[in-house]
Motif scaffolding. Structure first.
Motif, mmCIF file in Angstrom:
data_model
loop_
_atom_site.group_PDB
_atom_site.id
_atom_site.type_symbol
_atom_site.label_atom_id
_atom_site.label_comp_id
_atom_site.label_asym_id
_atom_site.label_seq_id
_atom_site.Cartn_x
_atom_site.Cartn_y
_atom_site.Cartn_z
ATOM 1 N N ARG A 325 71.891 58.510 22.369
ATOM 2 C CA ARG A 325 72.906 58.189 21.342
ATOM 3 C C ARG A 325 74.141 58.784 21.419
ATOM 4 O O ARG A 325 74.237 59.980 21.650
ATOM 5 C CB ARG A 325 72.290 58.449 19.822
ATOM 6 N N LEU A 326 75.545 57.948 21.512
ATOM 7 C CA LEU A 326 76.572 58.926 21.611
ATOM 8 C C LEU A 326 77.570 58.268 20.355
ATOM 9 O O LEU A 326 77.542 57.247 20.115
ATOM 10 C CB LEU A 326 77.347 58.153 22.852
ATOM 11 N N GLY A 327 78.354 59.262 19.827
ATOM 12 C CA GLY A 327 79.240 59.131 18.848
ATOM 13 C C GLY A 327 80.652 58.772 19.394
ATOM 14 O O GLY A 327 81.041 59.723 19.955
ATOM 15 N N LEU A 328 81.395 57.786 19.176
ATOM 16 C CA LEU A 328 82.656 57.401 19.736
ATOM 17 C C LEU A 328 83.721 57.670 18.614
ATOM 18 O O LEU A 328 83.612 56.901 17.849
ATOM 19 C CB LEU A 328 82.819 56.160 20.329
ATOM 20 N N LEU A 329 84.475 58.685 18.854
ATOM 21 C CA LEU A 329 85.917 58.638 17.899
ATOM 22 C C LEU A 329 87.171 57.985 18.381
ATOM 23 O O LEU A 329 87.674 58.680 19.419
ATOM 24 C CB LEU A 329 86.018 59.956 17.753
ATOM 25 N N GLY A 330 87.529 56.970 18.088
ATOM 26 C CA GLY A 330 88.581 56.232 18.355
ATOM 27 C C GLY A 330 88.411 54.893 19.207
ATOM 28 O O GLY A 330 87.668 55.379 20.366
ATOM 29 N N LEU A 331 88.713 54.056 18.998
ATOM 30 C CA LEU A 331 88.501 52.777 19.849
ATOM 31 C C LEU A 331 89.819 52.081 20.244
ATOM 32 O O LEU A 331 89.933 51.048 21.119
ATOM 33 C CB LEU A 331 87.482 51.731 19.167
ATOM 34 N N ALA A 402 73.659 62.273 17.559
ATOM 35 C CA ALA A 402 74.202 61.957 18.783
ATOM 36 C C ALA A 402 73.727 63.150 19.784
ATOM 37 O O ALA A 402 73.953 64.465 19.155
ATOM 38 C CB ALA A 402 76.002 61.907 18.585
ATOM 39 N N GLU A 403 73.672 62.797 21.005
ATOM 40 C CA GLU A 403 73.518 63.815 21.950
ATOM 41 C C GLU A 403 74.885 64.256 22.557
ATOM 42 O O GLU A 403 75.209 65.092 23.262
ATOM 43 C CB GLU A 403 72.820 63.273 23.146
ATOM 44 N N ALA A 404 76.104 63.694 22.217
ATOM 45 C CA ALA A 404 77.409 63.976 22.343
ATOM 46 C C ALA A 404 78.381 62.991 21.598
ATOM 47 O O ALA A 404 78.186 61.974 21.431
ATOM 48 C CB ALA A 404 77.775 63.703 23.928
ATOM 49 N N VAL A 405 79.296 63.651 21.183
ATOM 50 C CA VAL A 405 80.655 63.001 20.470
ATOM 51 C C VAL A 405 81.581 62.784 21.748
ATOM 52 O O VAL A 405 81.955 63.593 22.187
ATOM 53 C CB VAL A 405 81.091 63.815 19.117
ATOM 54 N N VAL A 406 82.308 61.722 21.721
ATOM 55 C CA VAL A 406 83.339 61.341 22.542
ATOM 56 C C VAL A 406 84.558 61.059 21.905
ATOM 57 O O VAL A 406 84.584 59.909 21.286
ATOM 58 C CB VAL A 406 82.742 60.432 23.780
ATOM 59 N N VAL A 425 74.691 67.741 12.391
ATOM 60 C CA VAL A 425 73.867 66.412 12.104
ATOM 61 C C VAL A 425 73.582 65.782 13.781
ATOM 62 O O VAL A 425 73.117 65.043 13.827
ATOM 63 C CB VAL A 425 74.747 65.279 11.551
ATOM 64 N N MET A 426 74.286 66.794 14.504
ATOM 65 C CA MET A 426 74.249 66.178 16.152
ATOM 66 C C MET A 426 73.071 66.661 16.667
ATOM 67 O O MET A 426 72.343 67.802 16.352
ATOM 68 C CB MET A 426 75.290 66.760 16.918
ATOM 69 N N LYS A 427 72.294 65.954 17.609
ATOM 70 C CA LYS A 427 71.136 66.409 18.247
ATOM 71 C C LYS A 427 71.602 67.188 19.396
ATOM 72 O O LYS A 427 70.789 68.282 19.681
ATOM 73 C CB LYS A 427 70.439 65.090 18.997
ATOM 74 N N GLN A 428 72.548 67.309 20.085
ATOM 75 C CA GLN A 428 72.962 68.069 20.915
ATOM 76 C C GLN A 428 74.556 68.513 20.521
ATOM 77 O O GLN A 428 75.384 67.694 20.523
ATOM 78 C CB GLN A 428 73.186 67.784 22.576
ATOM 79 N N PRO A 429 74.996 69.749 20.701
ATOM 80 C CA PRO A 429 75.988 70.262 19.947
ATOM 81 C C PRO A 429 77.291 70.105 21.409
ATOM 82 O O PRO A 429 77.881 70.990 21.908
ATOM 83 C CB PRO A 429 76.270 71.638 19.594
ATOM 84 N N VAL A 430 77.486 69.037 21.818
ATOM 85 C CA VAL A 430 78.489 68.559 22.829
ATOM 86 C C VAL A 430 79.699 67.514 22.460
ATOM 87 O O VAL A 430 79.448 66.554 21.654
ATOM 88 C CB VAL A 430 77.920 68.037 24.021
#
Length: 458
Positions: A325-331, A402-406, A425-430
């Protein structure tokens, strides 16, 4: 005060900005569009484009009576302006601000321009000047004149140099005005429209003016591809791209602009203009290797970002992203706009999705529904999905599990997010920061590992 009657055909970013700004300079302007619903909204001062200052300027000029909107180019160019008594007057200058998307093989698609020319050909008053404002291939001014077949009508090239997110500012504070025509009198009439701006004016032939726009955009694309390549080299040799670009940016021959590494360039202009110039070069039997390498470098940059995300999540550039799972900031393709056309963020999202990742996105320009036709599934004003990426209305929600926020778009608001709450709230702090937007120290204090482009490890 010097005033002209101006018709502007097309109310996209370029057309609406051109019309509103020319009205603000004192000219009488009628803007035309084929979308009757859009025209009615514009008459009420409702602007659907996210562009700072544009909505206010349109409302102001409509209220002042200098700006109006009609359906169809024919109505704009013929009898669209109030005259003395009950009479009406025709347009003196007609701007064509129409889409010229990339067609088959990278050639600019001029069908919209040609359709309007044919529609208005017999309606133009003698002495009218037709202005190609759209980005068009070399030779389009001549082609337009041939289609018009009117010896009493001049055709001028007047390319725009507007950046989405600062279009109004750019129009009213131009670096230069470029006007190209083989008839000096027509070129001077168009140049005079901008006289109040006091900008340097380049009067040239039509072919040079047309090529100038491509030359400018393609040079900027090369600069961006160059800095992305330098950022990768910095990572490999232990240098820091921020220091490198600061140092070279003080050189006045280089300058500070367009020296920020990122996920690649995109938007409505650079991709189609680079391919269009390649077509011009090929037609002239010229192998433009530098430009082709610029495009190839940009394409490669997208995969490089995906590999960086893989490494951040799995520890290996070839690691699996299946069900990650990845969180994307900005599209959007850049900050300050809701434009998704050729967005590098969406291109990278597509590659991540192909790699098996589960995506969720947040963009401040899209939470209220985004631009018409660009965002699918708006419910109660909130977009649900963009090109297969589910959207949420809060960045913390994007980080959930999320395992990473991009970070893919350089929205300034991302700098001031509650990164501690995000980390919680993240699964991995990346955090993979593809814009080098965030302060690494802020991320560290929040317990996050920040990974940028070309940055030296702290």
């Amino acid at each position: 005060m010097f005033t002209r009657r101006v018709a502007v055909v097309g109310t996209g970013y370029v057309g609406l900005t051109t019309g509103a700004c020319l009205a603000s300079l004192g000219h009488q302007v009628v803007c035309a569009d084929i979308d009757a619903v859009k025209v009615e909204r514009l008459r009420r001062g409702v602007v659907d484009i996210v562009e700072p200052g544009l909505s206010e300027l349109v409302s102001e000029q409509v209220s002042a009576g200098r700006l109006s909107f009609v359906v169809g180019a024919a109505q704009a160019v013929s009898a669209g302006f109030p005259g003395e008594g009950a009479g009406e007057l025709d347009a003196e200058i007609v701007f064509l601000c129409l889409p010229t998307p990339m067609g088959v093989g990278g050639v600019a698609d001029l069908r919209a321009v040609e359709a309007v020319v044919e529609e208005t050909r017999d309606l133009l008053a003698p002495g009218t000047v037709v202005v190609n404002k759209s980005t068009v291939p070399v030779g389009t001014t001549v082609r337009t004149a041939e289609l018009l077949d009117r010896a009493d009508v001049s055709v001028v090239s007047n390319p725009e140099f507007l950046r989405e997110g600062s279009a109004v500012h750019d129009f009213l504070n131009p670096d230069r005005i470029v006007v190209g025509c083989d008839t000096a009198e027509a070129a001077e009439r168009v140049a005079a429209l901008y006289a109040r701006l006091g900008a340097p004016t380049v009067l040239t032939d039509a072919a040079s003016a047309e090529l100038m726009k491509y030359a400018a955009n393609c040079f900027l694309a090369m600069k961006l591809s160059y800095v992305n390549a330098m950022a990768e080299l910095c990572e490999r040799v232990g240098a820091d791209i921020s220091d490198v670009t600061e140092g070279i940016g003080y050189d006045r021959r280089i300058g500070q602009a367009f020296l920020s590494p990122g996920p690649g360039w995109g938007g409505s202009c650079l991709p189609k203009d680079t391919h269009a110039l390649l077509q011009v070069a090929d037609a002239a039997d010229f192998e433009f290797r530098l430009l082709r390498a610029t495009i190839d470098t940009n394409t490669r940059q997208r995969q490089r970002i995906v590999d960086k995300v893989r490494a951040a999540v799995t520890g290996r550039r070839t690691g699996s992203l299946t069900r990650v799972r990845l969180g994307l900031l900005g599209l959007t393709f850049k900050a300050g706009t809701d434009d998704l056309r050729d967005s590098p963020a969406l291109a990278i999202a597509a590659l991540l999705r192909q790699a098996g990742a589960d995506l969720v996105g947040y963009d401040p320009a899209l939470v209220a529904g985004g631009s018409d036709g660009a965002v699918d599934g708006a419910v109660e004003g909130v977009a649900r999905e963009v090109e297969g990426v589910p959207l949420v209305s809060d960045p913390v929600e994007a980080a959930q599990g999320a395992e990473a926020v991009v970070v893919l778009t350089e929205w300034p608001v991302f700098r001031t997010l509650d990164w501690s709450a995000m980390a919680g709230v993240m699964k991995q702090p990346v955090v993979v920061d593809t814009r080098n937007l965030l302060d690494p120290a802020t991320l560290r204090r929040a317990g996050l590992t920040g990974i940028g482009l070309g940055r030296r490890e702290a």
